[in-house]
Design a protein around this motif. Structure first.
Motif, PDB file in Angstrom:
ATOM      1  N   GLU A  73      -1.625   5.579 -13.199  1.00 47.02           N
ATOM      2  CA  GLU A  73      -0.759   4.801 -14.077  1.00 47.02           C
ATOM      3  C   GLU A  73       0.297   4.077 -13.264  1.00 47.02           C
ATOM      4  O   GLU A  73       0.898   4.633 -12.342  1.00 47.02           O
ATOM      5  CB  GLU A  73      -0.078   5.709 -15.106  1.00 47.02           C
ATOM      6  CG  GLU A  73      -1.035   6.273 -16.155  1.00 47.02           C
ATOM      7  CD  GLU A  73      -1.673   5.199 -17.007  1.00 47.02           C
ATOM      8  OE1 GLU A  73      -0.984   4.209 -17.323  1.00 47.02           O
ATOM      9  OE2 GLU A  73      -2.861   5.331 -17.345  1.00 47.02           O
ATOM     10  N   GLU A  74       0.515   2.800 -13.595  1.00 47.67           N
ATOM     11  CA  GLU A  74       1.504   2.000 -12.868  1.00 47.67           C
ATOM     12  C   GLU A  74       2.775   1.863 -13.685  1.00 47.67           C
ATOM     13  O   GLU A  74       2.748   1.915 -14.891  1.00 47.67           O
ATOM     14  CB  GLU A  74       0.911   0.612 -12.557  1.00 47.67           C
ATOM     15  CG  GLU A  74      -0.313   0.708 -11.652  1.00 47.67           C
ATOM     16  CD  GLU A  74      -0.838  -0.664 -11.261  1.00 47.67           C
ATOM     17  OE1 GLU A  74      -0.244  -1.297 -10.375  1.00 47.67           O
ATOM     18  OE2 GLU A  74      -1.835  -1.096 -11.861  1.00 47.67           O
TER      19      GLU A  74
ATOM     20  N   GLY B 259      -5.198   2.933  -6.390  1.00 41.55           N
ATOM     21  CA  GLY B 259      -3.996   2.129  -6.510  1.00 41.55           C
ATOM     22  C   GLY B 259      -3.582   1.500  -5.200  1.00 41.55           C
ATOM     23  O   GLY B 259      -3.060   0.377  -5.166  1.00 41.55           O
ATOM     24  N   ARG B 260      -3.808   2.201  -4.098  1.00 40.25           N
ATOM     25  CA  ARG B 260      -3.453   1.659  -2.789  1.00 40.25           C
ATOM     26  C   ARG B 260      -4.369   0.485  -2.412  1.00 40.25           C
ATOM     27  O   ARG B 260      -3.930  -0.488  -1.788  1.00 40.25           O
ATOM     28  CB  ARG B 260      -3.516   2.771  -1.738  1.00 40.25           C
ATOM     29  CG  ARG B 260      -2.344   3.744  -1.861  1.00 40.25           C
ATOM     30  CD  ARG B 260      -2.598   5.053  -1.131  1.00 40.25           C
ATOM     31  NE  ARG B 260      -2.541   4.938   0.324  1.00 40.25           N
ATOM     32  CZ  ARG B 260      -1.418   5.013   1.049  1.00 40.25           C
ATOM     33  NH1 ARG B 260      -0.252   5.170   0.452  1.00 40.25           N
ATOM     34  NH2 ARG B 260      -1.467   4.944   2.365  1.00 40.25           N
ATOM     35  N   ILE B 261      -5.632   0.568  -2.810  1.00 40.89           N
ATOM     36  CA  ILE B 261      -6.546  -0.556  -2.582  1.00 40.89           C
ATOM     37  C   ILE B 261      -6.100  -1.769  -3.383  1.00 40.89           C
ATOM     38  O   ILE B 261      -6.031  -2.892  -2.862  1.00 40.89           O
ATOM     39  CB  ILE B 261      -7.986  -0.157  -2.945  1.00 40.89           C
ATOM     40  CG1 ILE B 261      -8.516   0.877  -1.953  1.00 40.89           C
ATOM     41  CG2 ILE B 261      -8.902  -1.381  -2.987  1.00 40.89           C
ATOM     42  CD1 ILE B 261      -9.844   1.496  -2.342  1.00 40.89           C
ATOM     43  N   VAL B 262      -5.788  -1.561  -4.658  1.00 39.65           N
ATOM     44  CA  VAL B 262      -5.337  -2.668  -5.506  1.00 39.65           C
ATOM     45  C   VAL B 262      -4.039  -3.263  -4.971  1.00 39.65           C
ATOM     46  O   VAL B 262      -3.866  -4.487  -4.926  1.00 39.65           O
ATOM     47  CB  VAL B 262      -5.171  -2.198  -6.964  1.00 39.65           C
ATOM     48  CG1 VAL B 262      -4.444  -3.250  -7.796  1.00 39.65           C
ATOM     49  CG2 VAL B 262      -6.531  -1.884  -7.576  1.00 39.65           C
TER      50      VAL B 262
ATOM     51  N   ARG C 122       0.837  -1.214   0.000  1.00 41.35           N
ATOM     52  CA  ARG C 122       0.000   0.000   0.000  1.00 41.35           C
ATOM     53  C   ARG C 122       0.865   1.254   0.000  1.00 41.35           C
ATOM     54  O   ARG C 122       0.629   2.187  -0.772  1.00 41.35           O
ATOM     55  CB  ARG C 122      -0.900  -0.019   1.233  1.00 41.35           C
ATOM     56  CG  ARG C 122      -1.738   1.241   1.439  1.00 41.35           C
ATOM     57  CD  ARG C 122      -2.184   1.362   2.888  1.00 41.35           C
ATOM     58  NE  ARG C 122      -1.053   1.509   3.809  1.00 41.35           N
ATOM     59  CZ  ARG C 122      -1.133   1.359   5.123  1.00 41.35           C
ATOM     60  NH1 ARG C 122      -2.292   1.039   5.686  1.00 41.35           N
ATOM     61  NH2 ARG C 122      -0.061   1.522   5.887  1.00 41.35           N
ATOM     62  N   ASP C 123       1.860   1.277   0.875  1.00 38.89           N
ATOM     63  CA  ASP C 123       2.660   2.486   1.044  1.00 38.89           C
ATOM     64  C   ASP C 123       3.633   2.723  -0.095  1.00 38.89           C
ATOM     65  O   ASP C 123       4.220   3.811  -0.179  1.00 38.89           O
ATOM     66  CB  ASP C 123       3.406   2.424   2.377  1.00 38.89           C
ATOM     67  CG  ASP C 123       2.462   2.448   3.569  1.00 38.89           C
ATOM     68  OD1 ASP C 123       1.297   2.849   3.389  1.00 38.89           O
ATOM     69  OD2 ASP C 123       2.889   2.045   4.677  1.00 38.89           O
ATOM     70  N   ALA C 124       3.790   1.731  -0.965  1.00 35.98           N
ATOM     71  CA  ALA C 124       4.625   1.928  -2.156  1.00 35.98           C
ATOM     72  C   ALA C 124       3.893   2.748  -3.216  1.00 35.98           C
ATOM     73  O   ALA C 124       4.525   3.233  -4.167  1.00 35.98           O
ATOM     74  CB  ALA C 124       5.053   0.579  -2.738  1.00 35.98           C
TER      75      ALA C 124
END
Length: 236
Positions: free
Chosen positions: A235-236, A92-95, A82-84
């Motif tokens: 975006e990842e 994105g933190r949920i995913v 999450r913290d990344a």
């Protein structure tokens, strides 16, 4: 000299305790909960069973420690994932949390079953519960994820009252997230259910005959979950 001797004894005791728990986890992974006995651990370590009792007076004490260690490992993994992600990437933190939950669980199925599933034969949890600290971190971590998307998700959520939830949970949430309504707690529990459900099916082998790619199925579930909350993934 006496102080140095005491420190050495404490260090050796800590090292032996860690070796005992590591051996117990290895036995758990190989043979399930039934394989975790003080006698089996002693045999693996070349110790006497009596010597193990000097570190863990009962098997229940050892199982308490294992559950805490395993649960802590899981929470460490999901929090790090999450913290990344950037703080403003709520979706994105949920995913990331969900992915890390699945990846850890698939890599540690015996640990997952120890924390969430199989009861250990003959084990009696200590009064007041086990692994309170990692359980608190997991619960508040999920609540934090929901709090970040609550403004977008709120219009689509059913009403709820604090009486719908355990008083202890309500008190924790109101202390750590002042102003967050009871309906958000219900949403957090449903988010947990959606993340946990497919993972449990996979760990217990129930998807084996239905899905050739459980990771893809799970990713689709996470993306649908984020959309249902009115959020998006950067975006990842």
């Amino acid at each position: 000299m006496a102080g140095a001797t005491q420190r050495r004894r404490e260090r050796l005791r800590a090292e032996t305790t860690e070796e005992i728990t590591a051996t117990a986890l290895a036995l758990l992974a190989e043979g399930g909960p039934d394989a975790v006995t003080l006698r089996a651990i002693a045999r693996e370590m070349g110790m006497t069973a009596g010597a193990i009792y000097g570190y863990f007076p009962t098997r229940d004490d050892l199982i308490n420690r294992l559950i805490t260690d395993v649960y802590t490992s899981l929470v460490d993994a999901v929090e790090a994932a999450r913290d990344a992600r950037p703080p403003d990437d709520a979706g994105g933190r949920i995913v990331a949390w969900g992915r890390a939950l699945r990846e850890w669980s698939v890599a540690n199925p015996a640990g997952f079953r120890l924390v969430y599933g199989d009861g250990v034969p003959g084990y009696r949890p200590r009064e007041g519960g086990v692994a309170a600290e990692p359980a608190h971190r997991a619960c508040m971590g999920l609540t934090q994820l929901v709090a970040a998307v609550w403004p977008e998700a709120a219009p689509h959520q059913p009403a709820a009252d604090w009486s719908d939830f355990a008083p202890e949970l309500g008190a924790e949430v109101r202390r750590e997230f002042p102003g967050l309504p009871a309906a958000a707690v219900g949403l957090a529990l449903r988010v947990w259910g959606r993340m946990h459900g497919l993972v449990a099916l996979e760990v217990y082998g129930h998807l084996r005959g239905q899905s050739t790619d459980p990771a893809k199925l799970y990713e689709a579930e996470l993306r649908d979950l984020v959309r249902s909350l009115g959020a998006r993934v950067q975006e990842e």
